[in-house]
Design a protein around this motif. Structure first.
Motif, mmCIF file in Angstrom:
data_model
loop_
_atom_site.group_PDB
_atom_site.id
_atom_site.type_symbol
_atom_site.label_atom_id
_atom_site.label_comp_id
_atom_site.label_asym_id
_atom_site.label_seq_id
_atom_site.Cartn_x
_atom_site.Cartn_y
_atom_site.Cartn_z
ATOM 1 N N LYS A 144 0.826 -1.201 0.000
ATOM 2 C CA LYS A 144 0.000 0.000 0.000
ATOM 3 C C LYS A 144 0.870 1.266 0.000
ATOM 4 N N ALA A 145 2.023 1.152 0.669
ATOM 5 C CA ALA A 145 2.948 2.295 0.717
ATOM 6 C C ALA A 145 3.737 2.434 -0.582
ATOM 7 N N GLY A 146 3.401 1.585 -1.555
ATOM 8 C CA GLY A 146 4.036 1.708 -2.866
ATOM 9 C C GLY A 146 5.333 0.946 -3.009
ATOM 10 N N LEU A 147 5.639 0.108 -2.013
ATOM 11 C CA LEU A 147 6.889 -0.662 -2.095
ATOM 12 C C LEU A 147 6.623 -2.008 -2.759
ATOM 13 N N SER A 148 7.665 -2.600 -3.298
ATOM 14 C CA SER A 148 7.528 -3.870 -4.003
ATOM 15 C C SER A 148 7.963 -5.016 -3.083
ATOM 16 N N VAL A 149 7.047 -5.931 -2.804
ATOM 17 C CA VAL A 149 7.346 -7.019 -1.866
ATOM 18 C C VAL A 149 6.968 -8.377 -2.444
ATOM 19 N N SER A 150 7.624 -9.409 -1.947
ATOM 20 C CA SER A 150 7.217 -10.788 -2.261
ATOM 21 C C SER A 150 7.366 -11.627 -0.992
ATOM 22 N N GLY A 151 7.025 -12.916 -1.086
ATOM 23 C CA GLY A 151 7.076 -13.782 0.096
ATOM 24 C C GLY A 151 5.921 -13.490 1.041
ATOM 25 N N GLY A 152 6.019 -14.036 2.271
ATOM 26 C CA GLY A 152 5.054 -13.702 3.305
ATOM 27 C C GLY A 152 3.692 -14.348 3.162
ATOM 28 N N ILE A 153 3.537 -15.321 2.257
ATOM 29 C CA ILE A 153 2.241 -15.999 2.156
ATOM 30 C C ILE A 153 2.345 -17.421 2.725
ATOM 31 N N ASN A 154 3.217 -18.220 2.146
ATOM 32 C CA ASN A 154 3.482 -19.550 2.699
ATOM 33 C C ASN A 154 4.791 -19.550 3.492
ATOM 34 N N ALA A 155 5.154 -18.414 4.002
ATOM 35 C CA ALA A 155 6.438 -18.252 4.684
ATOM 36 C C ALA A 155 6.369 -17.090 5.663
ATOM 37 N N PRO A 156 7.202 -17.111 6.694
ATOM 38 C CA PRO A 156 7.205 -16.011 7.661
ATOM 39 C C PRO A 156 8.087 -14.842 7.234
ATOM 40 N N TYR A 157 8.685 -14.922 6.046
ATOM 41 C CA TYR A 157 9.591 -13.867 5.599
ATOM 42 C C TYR A 157 8.997 -13.056 4.459
ATOM 43 N N ILE A 158 9.221 -11.747 4.537
ATOM 44 C CA ILE A 158 8.792 -10.825 3.494
ATOM 45 C C ILE A 158 10.057 -10.238 2.876
ATOM 46 N N TRP A 159 10.097 -10.240 1.553
ATOM 47 C CA TRP A 159 11.287 -9.810 0.815
ATOM 48 C C TRP A 159 10.943 -8.505 0.122
ATOM 49 N N LEU A 160 11.553 -7.444 0.589
ATOM 50 C CA LEU A 160 11.221 -6.089 0.150
ATOM 51 C C LEU A 160 12.302 -5.542 -0.765
#
Lengths: 404, 404
Positions: B329-345
């Protein structure tokens, strides 16, 4: 294609205690009605001290509450435990060791085995003979031992025979060793080293820039005030020695797993601090001892905890006395068992170790450990341990006296 | 003269998380009044489940009584725990793993690091890039990595870039690798591997007689039923893979220490069984996990224990969602964080990782982990973890949104 570590293929047979356990199992199956008295593996039998149990319960409660929960701890152990170890085991005895030179771990066996990670594979290693098998086997795995000869000795190891004529302490080898494993009070012989003997080792190590790996897992069994409990009581040892200690035998932690290793900051080789290398090793391949276990270890240093573990050590000392004196009365030749929980029994009539091990199990229903399992110079000996019940020690002695 | 393991001197700087902790300490000292929100190190924050706490108390009581006291346990773990692991994590899912192929240990980190003991130093190793630093550092220590080049890459390692255009999963390398480290759900990117992708890896490994070291420490975070939780769901994996699992993230055991490693009996290299070699390694250099901790792990498989840890995993999943969606929402590009506890920004405007790490800490008071710390292809990314408090995750997202 994946290549295995070929050194592993050089290791013969199974690990000593696994083989002892296997033979005991066979014997138990053959004599289902007879109680098998186990004086073989060096495992304790007394329960944890009440102060330790109480500390565990408190720490478990902490782990169950969000405010006091602990996740990853420091790789080298919590400061509360390192400070207590430092104060009680070293500074109160005026032994020069600082708290930040202490690494808490899950076992002296792990540390004795893993310490090789930070050392080159081209070091010449000296071991006592007989010896705790972990020192030898881990060096075989690392490729420092060479190949086994027809006498069961590894070609690249220096063996330091510990014989009766020398009170089972090793003589300084004529050949230069880069790494020397020493263990006092000794496993398996129960022998001790005097201040004079250890001073000679430290001087040797300093002269040759060698490293002494000093295993004092059994120091709590020393009663004679003149016998050193730590290699760091010897001047100069901070520049040439690492010390391994454990709560396993001191406080019955064999099933709880806590130990510690001292690497002085003065210890350098090839320009590198061994303390820093070990921290790198532990922080990369290890995540420390459970918080609750470190709290349990801390309780050993409380006033009541200290008194309780001392009672247990006295109990085991008394067992050692019963075994030692009983076997002597039966006409057998024994040593050790005074400042150590191990009794070293010479087999009668030159019978070999495994044969006498089998005989003791067959005729007396007593499981021991064959001396030959600890190295060629252990041939003709049997190790007995004082960690059982007093009544069992008494029955074992009676049975052996009758049988032989 | 004692020679050190010179490979240790090749390791640059301190271990990633130690450096993150150091910088966070400096920042905290500079801003004593500001709360520092820690989304950096992957440590859990929720307390142990009530069923686990209760099992620990019972086991502690057992250790305090002579009749139920336990000393040394089996090197590979108690049967009660191995049977439960086998039944719940494998057989109930129709994954072909037997209880006697399971080795219980104190951590997946220890096992991932120590597994190299049984493997030759001349193997060619492939790692994902970015990668969990333990895989790389332990191979540097063993001498398998060669020397570091000017780009921070080790000359003898095969790097498998995990890039945005490929959903952060690695492509099979053109060069033949003897050992391949795979970790799914991935640390640090949070990426997952499909059955098709893993099948390609197993086929590659079988064709080349390579070994897959499969780290599935985060499998409990998989929600999508089509995503494999174990490499052994793939036909043929029993002949080419070892799997590492842990209770650390599944049940909040980071401070309690329990994990397990599966080495199938079908897995042979150079005529030797890797299962047997690992047993030899563990029985020689290790004495197992504390009995009380194994009882705690067993409680995770009880009906109530299972429900309790599932609640905690859902809690962390929700945090991951808050972070992922908030940053998007803040306009940053992220992946991960769905089947994993890590978010890759992805860092904005091509800022480098450590710089953005410092900026996030300075402007938002949020501690993360710089992607570059996980390897060259991690440059330009930041790892965030979902293991904190939900309110902290919310505040972190708000602060980051305001600051950037």
């Amino acid at each position: 294609m994946t290549k295995i570590n070929e050194n592993y293929l050089k290791l013969k047979g199974s690990y000593l205690f696994a083989e002892v356990a296997r033979r005991a199992e066979v014997s138990a199956a053959q004599h289902p009605d007879r109680e098998l008295i186990r004086l073989g593996i060096g495992d304790v039998t007394k329960p944890l001290a009440p102060a330790v149990v109480s500390a565990l319960h408190s720490a478990v409660d902490e782990m169950g509450k969000a405010e006091t929960f602990r996740g990853y701890g420091p790789y080298e152990g919590y400061a509360f435990l390192r400070d207590l170890i430092c104060e009680h085991d070293y500074q109160s005895r005026h032994i020069p060791v600082e708290a930040d030179e202490i690494f808490v771990s899950d076992g002296a066996k792990s540390d004795c085995g893993n310490i090789g990670d930070i050392l080159g594979t081209d070091n010449v290693v000296a071991v006592c003979d007989p010896v705790y098998p972990v020192y030898v086997d881990t060096n075989v795995m690392a490729g420092r031992a060479g190949d086994m000869d027809e006498n069961g000795q590894w070609g690249q190891l220096i063996y330091m025979p510990c014989l009766k004529e020398n009170n089972f302490t090793p003589l300084i080898p004529p050949k230069c060793a880069d790494i020397i494993y020493l263990c006092f009070p000794n496993n398996p012989t129960g022998a001790i080293a005097t201040k004079k003997e250890l001073t000679a080792w430290v001087e040797y190590a300093k002269k040759n820039d060698s490293l002494i790996l000093y295993d004092s897992a059994y120091e709590a069994f020393i009663t004679d005030p003149d016998i050193p409990r730590s290699i760091f009581e010897i001047p100069g040892a901070r520049e040439c020695a690492i010390e391994f200690r454990s709560f396993s035998k001191t406080a019955g932690f064999t099933g709880l797993r806590c130990a510690y290793t001292i690497i002085p900051k003065d210890l350098k080789r090839g320009g590198a601090s061994l303390h820093d290398l070990w921290f790198r090793r532990q922080s990369t391949k290890y995540n420390g001892v459970p918080y609750i276990v470190q709290r349990a270890a801390a309780a050993v240093y409380s006033k009541e905890g200290g008194a309780q573990i001392q009672d247990t050590i006295s109990y085991y000392h008394n067992n050692a006395k019963i075994i030692r004196e009983g076997l002597q009365k039966a006409g057998l030749s024994v040593s050790g068992g005074i400042n150590a929980p191990y009794i070293w029994l010479e087999t009668p009539d030159g019978i070999n170790s495994w044969e006498f091990f089998d005989l003791l199990m067959e005729r007396a229903g007593v499981v021991t450990t064959p001396g030959a399992g600890f190295g060629p110079s252990g041939e003709g000996y049997i190790r007995l341990t004082a960690f059982g019940e007093t009544s069992a020690a008494q029955r074992a002695v009676e049975r052996i006296s009758k049988a032989f």
